[in-house]
Every structure is written in C-alpha cells, then in structure tokens.
Write a protein that holds these residues in place. Structure first.
Motif, short mmCIF file in Angstrom:
data_model
loop_
_atom_site.label_atom_id
_atom_site.label_comp_id
_atom_site.label_asym_id
_atom_site.label_seq_id
_atom_site.Cartn_x
_atom_site.Cartn_y
_atom_site.Cartn_z
N GLY A 91 0.79 -1.23 0.00
CA GLY A 91 0.00 0.00 0.00
C GLY A 91 0.81 1.27 0.00
N LEU A 92 2.13 1.20 0.26
CA LEU A 92 2.99 2.39 0.25
C LEU A 92 3.45 2.63 -1.18
CD1 LEU A 92 4.55 4.58 1.81
CD2 LEU A 92 6.42 2.93 2.06
N ASP A 93 3.04 3.77 -1.73
CA ASP A 93 3.30 4.01 -3.14
C ASP A 93 4.48 4.97 -3.36
OD1 ASP A 93 2.24 6.39 -2.31
OD2 ASP A 93 0.54 6.40 -3.70
N ASP A 94 4.70 5.32 -4.63
CA ASP A 94 5.74 6.25 -5.06
C ASP A 94 7.15 5.74 -4.71
OD1 ASP A 94 6.44 8.50 -6.48
OD2 ASP A 94 6.52 9.79 -4.71
N ILE A 95 7.34 4.43 -4.81
CA ILE A 95 8.64 3.82 -4.55
C ILE A 95 9.36 3.62 -5.88
CG2 ILE A 95 9.84 1.78 -3.67
CD1 ILE A 95 7.50 1.43 -1.71
N ARG A 96 10.59 4.11 -5.97
CA ARG A 96 11.35 4.00 -7.21
C ARG A 96 12.04 2.65 -7.34
NH1 ARG A 96 9.47 8.00 -10.48
NH2 ARG A 96 9.20 9.92 -9.28
N ASP A 97 12.62 2.18 -6.25
CA ASP A 97 13.34 0.91 -6.26
C ASP A 97 13.00 0.13 -4.99
OD1 ASP A 97 15.02 -1.23 -6.58
OD2 ASP A 97 16.88 -0.09 -6.41
N PRO A 98 12.20 -0.92 -5.10
CA PRO A 98 11.77 -1.65 -3.90
C PRO A 98 12.77 -2.72 -3.45
CG PRO A 98 10.69 -2.57 -5.82
CD PRO A 98 11.54 -1.42 -6.32
N HIS A 99 13.87 -2.89 -4.15
CA HIS A 99 14.81 -3.96 -3.81
C HIS A 99 15.34 -3.80 -2.38
CE1 HIS A 99 18.86 -5.92 -3.78
NE2 HIS A 99 18.12 -6.90 -4.27
N GLY A 100 15.27 -4.88 -1.62
CA GLY A 100 15.77 -4.86 -0.26
C GLY A 100 14.74 -4.44 0.78
N MET A 101 13.59 -3.94 0.34
CA MET A 101 12.54 -3.53 1.28
C MET A 101 11.80 -4.77 1.79
SD MET A 101 11.02 -0.12 -0.58
CE MET A 101 10.01 0.29 0.84
N MET A 102 11.13 -4.63 2.91
CA MET A 102 10.33 -5.70 3.48
C MET A 102 8.88 -5.50 3.09
SD MET A 102 12.67 -7.38 5.06
CE MET A 102 11.73 -8.48 6.12
N GLY A 103 8.23 -6.60 2.74
CA GLY A 103 6.83 -6.49 2.37
C GLY A 103 6.24 -7.84 2.02
N VAL A 104 4.92 -7.85 1.86
CA VAL A 104 4.19 -9.07 1.50
C VAL A 104 3.63 -8.98 0.09
CG1 VAL A 104 2.23 -10.55 2.10
CG2 VAL A 104 3.59 -9.48 3.92
N ARG A 105 3.20 -7.80 -0.29
CA ARG A 105 2.55 -7.59 -1.59
C ARG A 105 3.32 -6.53 -2.36
NH1 ARG A 105 -3.04 -7.76 -3.47
NH2 ARG A 105 -3.51 -6.01 -4.88
N LEU A 106 3.70 -6.84 -3.58
CA LEU A 106 4.43 -5.91 -4.45
C LEU A 106 3.60 -5.61 -5.69
CD1 LEU A 106 7.04 -4.35 -5.20
CD2 LEU A 106 7.88 -6.46 -6.27
N GLU A 107 3.41 -4.31 -5.96
CA GLU A 107 2.66 -3.88 -7.14
C GLU A 107 3.52 -2.91 -7.95
OE1 GLU A 107 -1.51 -2.68 -6.18
OE2 GLU A 107 -0.84 -3.01 -4.10
N VAL A 108 3.14 -2.73 -9.21
CA VAL A 108 3.82 -1.78 -10.08
C VAL A 108 2.81 -1.11 -10.99
CG1 VAL A 108 4.35 -3.48 -11.90
CG2 VAL A 108 5.77 -1.43 -11.65
N ASP A 109 2.93 0.21 -11.10
CA ASP A 109 2.25 0.96 -12.15
C ASP A 109 3.26 1.16 -13.27
OD1 ASP A 109 -0.25 1.25 -10.94
OD2 ASP A 109 0.43 2.98 -9.78
N ALA A 110 2.92 0.70 -14.45
CA ALA A 110 3.90 0.69 -15.54
C ALA A 110 3.29 1.20 -16.84
CB ALA A 110 4.44 -0.73 -15.74
N ILE A 111 4.19 1.52 -17.75
CA ILE A 111 3.79 1.89 -19.11
C ILE A 111 4.29 0.79 -20.04
CG2 ILE A 111 4.06 3.56 -20.97
CD1 ILE A 111 4.58 5.68 -18.80
#
Length: 413
Positions: free
Chosen positions: A138-158
C-alpha cells in the motif's frame, strides 16, 4: 579484449546506421572503444522498405566497428522507434516470494512480467515495460523496492508496444546480417534518459531527436514518460531542397549542407562562396553561403513549426515548463539554435553525448542505448550469466539464429 566484456548497440536510422562498441569496466561503468557507421539504405521515414539493402548497411556498419576494435561481433542491442509505437498503462501485482519477506530482483522481475499480461491486438507486440512507481503493501511512489520488506508488491507501468510487422522486419534484417539480438530498447526513452535531467522531467519537457528522415518527440510530465510521436520529416528534406534550389545532385547537396550550411540567413556570409556542379552540364556554378542559407532556413523553420504543432497535440497547451531539449544529426547545423528559439521559445537547448570521439548529436542514439542498459543493470546481469561461446561461429549447434529470435518474440507476445 574479451567479447564477454563488450556490449554493442545498433542504431538503424533513416540516413545512417551506427554500431557503437563499449567495454564493461569492473566498476560497472562503460567506455566507448569503437564506432562503425554506414549510409542507411533500404530505409525511409524510419521504416524498412528494402530488406536486402538494409542488411547491407547493417553489415557495413558492423564490419567497420569490427575493424576498429579487432573482434568479430555476434550480438547486438537494437534500438526501436517510429510512428508505429504506442503507450499503454498497466498494473501488476505479485506476492513476495522470499520467506523473510525481503523483496529481491526476482520479485521485481515477476511483477514486471505480471504487468505485461494485458489484452493486445494481434498486430501489436510488446517492446518494453517501463515502471512508473512500485507499491509495497500500500505504500506508493517507490522508485526501487529492492531490499525492502513487504508481503505484496505492485507496479504501475507503461507498456510500450509496436506494430508486429515492422518489428519483425527489423529483426529479420539484423538476423540476415548474421547477428544475434541481445535485446530491444525503445530508443527515444534511452535518449531521454541520457539527455534529460530529473528536474526537467518533473517540470514537463519535450525531447526532440531530429534525424535524417524522421523527427521523434518524447514528452515527460511529473517525472514520467507521458507520450511519444514521430514526424516524417528530417535532414533529408533540407538536402532535397538544396538539390532542387541549386540544381545539383543529392550527394553534392548533402556535402555543401554539411560544410557550408547555415540555418539562418542573418548569420550567413555573402563573401563565403563555393562551387557546385549543375545537373545537365559539365560546368560548375558559384554559390554564396547566403544563397544556401536562404534555401535552408524556410525548411528548418517548417520543421520546428511542425514540432510545435505536434507538441500541442501531445497535450501541452502552452510551452513546456521544462522547455525543449534538441538532439540528432540536424542539430549540428550552424546557428540552428537561433531558428529553434524563434519558433519554439527561449527555453531550448541542444545536447549530445559527452564521450571522446562521439560528441556529435548524431551519435546520441547509439550512446544513449548503452547508457540506458547500464543504468537499468541489464549489462551487468548479462555479463554475470553469459556463458563462453565463440563469436559469429561458422558452424552453429543447437537452435538456429532465426529459431532463437522466434522464441524470443514468442516470449514477448
């Protein structure tokens, strides 16, 4: 120098084909070590119209680069552009796979693959996926999620797509030139990554690449790729006007344009003269630089007028806050910046690569492609997984080059 330490980009333009050879350094940077150029044949307005002639041009450019570096080139990254390109928003969602819930490169790759699962017309093919932002729990505006902790990963893409027939013809030309395709990149995006600053993208900027046969526009808003367009006009049209105005051959018109051409008659010298052979006679006529500028200036003004109109169609009702950034072979014309500012506004700058030996704007595409791959980590990933193999083998074992390209296309589709 080992071929595993080299990366080669191929920029197939309407007027020139350029092969850029760069060496991968141990610190992850790249250094240009060779350049091959050839006149582009079989191309018109950014599309292939004669495969055999296009293959010959690719071979000449690659052979030139091979002689400079002293190796045989077997694999290239190819830049794709043109008016057949379109952009489509997409969204991907995956569950983080690692037990400790740390997001790894594999998770990022999976979510980008998930974003590719969209409904596409049968005549379209996916060229590239460009992430706009990642969302972790649910935390948005992330440029590079590598190394972060989380359960669900989403991407807004073109999703960048192209016409399948045009892409297939491009691949066919590269394959017939006895080259393997390491990957394809949307060239205007690569050029923008090289030439634009973060502030310009955030403000809203238009990147303009004026080549021989086409002019490509790439617009950014709020830091993200917003739209792209292509105008079927470029430096070749200036050359044709000179050939008609001076009644000379096209190759002679190109030579005088490059050597004596000035974009504005106000900056031309009437005392500067040169000889031009007239078609239909064996005699040469004397031409002044002022006469040449009076032929060139209206066409150059028209190019910038069409650029301004196209930018309005791309959603900019006023001049982009970040202005215009111009590159491409035409921008080497003397005093062209004055014409550009008269037509587009004061916020205009010219840019190009900053590599020794390839600082001209005409090399921007090939250099930008390598810079883009390096920035996205593609080159280091390819180097770490690449197995030793001979370059351009005479006898090939396993699947043929055509089969590998076909399989690669199937994965994209």
């Amino acid at each position: 120098m080992s071929t595993e330490e080299l990366v080669i980009s191929l920029d197939i333009g309407s007027s020139q084909v350029r092969a850029i050879v760069a060496e991968l350094n141990t610190d992850g940077t790249t250094q240009v070590v060779g350049v091959g150029t050839a006149e582009s044949k079989g191309m018109k307005k950014g599309a292939i119209i004669n495969i055999d002639e296009a293959v010959q041009s690719i071979r000449e450019a690659v052979d030139h680069a091979e002689r400079m570096v002293g190796i045989e080139i077997s694999e290239v990254y190819v830049g794709v552009s043109g008016n057949h390109i379109s952009l489509q928003p997409s969204h991907g969602v995956v569950a983080v796979s690692s037990e400790d819930r740390e997001i790894g490169f594999q998770d990022i790759d999976r979510v980008l693959q998930a974003a590719k699962v969209i409904a596409l017309p049968p005549e379209r093919i996916i060229i590239e996926v460009v992430p706009k932002q990642y969302i972790v729990d649910g935390l948005d505006d992330i440029r590079d999620p590598h190394g972060m902790m989380g359960v669900r990963l989403e991407v807004d893409a073109i999703i960048i797509t192209g016409t399948k027939t045009i892409v297939h013809n491009l691949l066919r030309c590269v394959q017939k030139a006895n080259l393997n395709i390491a990957g394809m990149v949307f060239l205007p995006l690569a050029v923008s990554e090289l030439c634009l600053s973060t502030d310009e993208k955030n403000l809203g900027v238009v990147m303009v690449d004026i080549g021989g046969g086409t002019t490509t526009l790439t617009a950014f808003k709020q830091g993200h790729l917003a739209s792209t367009a292509s105008i079927p006009i470029g430096g070749e049209y200036i050359t044709n006007d000179i050939a008609i105005g001076l009644r000379t051959h096209t190759h002679s018109a190109e030579e005088v344009k490059c050597e004596y051409g000035v974009a504005s008659h106000e900056h031309a010298e009437i005392k500067e003269t040169f000889q031009v052979q007239t078609i239909g006679t064996s005699r040469e006529r004397m031409v002044t630089q002022l006469e040449l500028a009076q032929i060139m200036e209206p066409r150059i003004e028209e190019i910038f007028y069409m650029i301004k109109n196209q930018v309005k169609e791309m959603g900019f009702t006023e001049e982009p806050s970040g202005g215009y950034v111009l590159t491409g072979g035409v921008m080497t014309t003397r005093e062209i910046i004055h014409v550009a500012r008269n037509q587009l506004g004061s916020s205009v700058r010219v840019t190009g690569p900053d590599n020794i030996g390839v600082k001209e704007p005409s090399y921007t595409g090939g250099i930008a492609l390598i810079h883009y791959l390096q920035k996205r980590g593609v080159l280091q990933a390819a180097k770490s997984t690449r197995t030793e193999q001979s370059t351009r083998p005479k006898k090939q074992k396993g699947p043929s080059t055509f089969d590998r390209i076909k399989n690669w296309l199937d994965e994209l589709i």
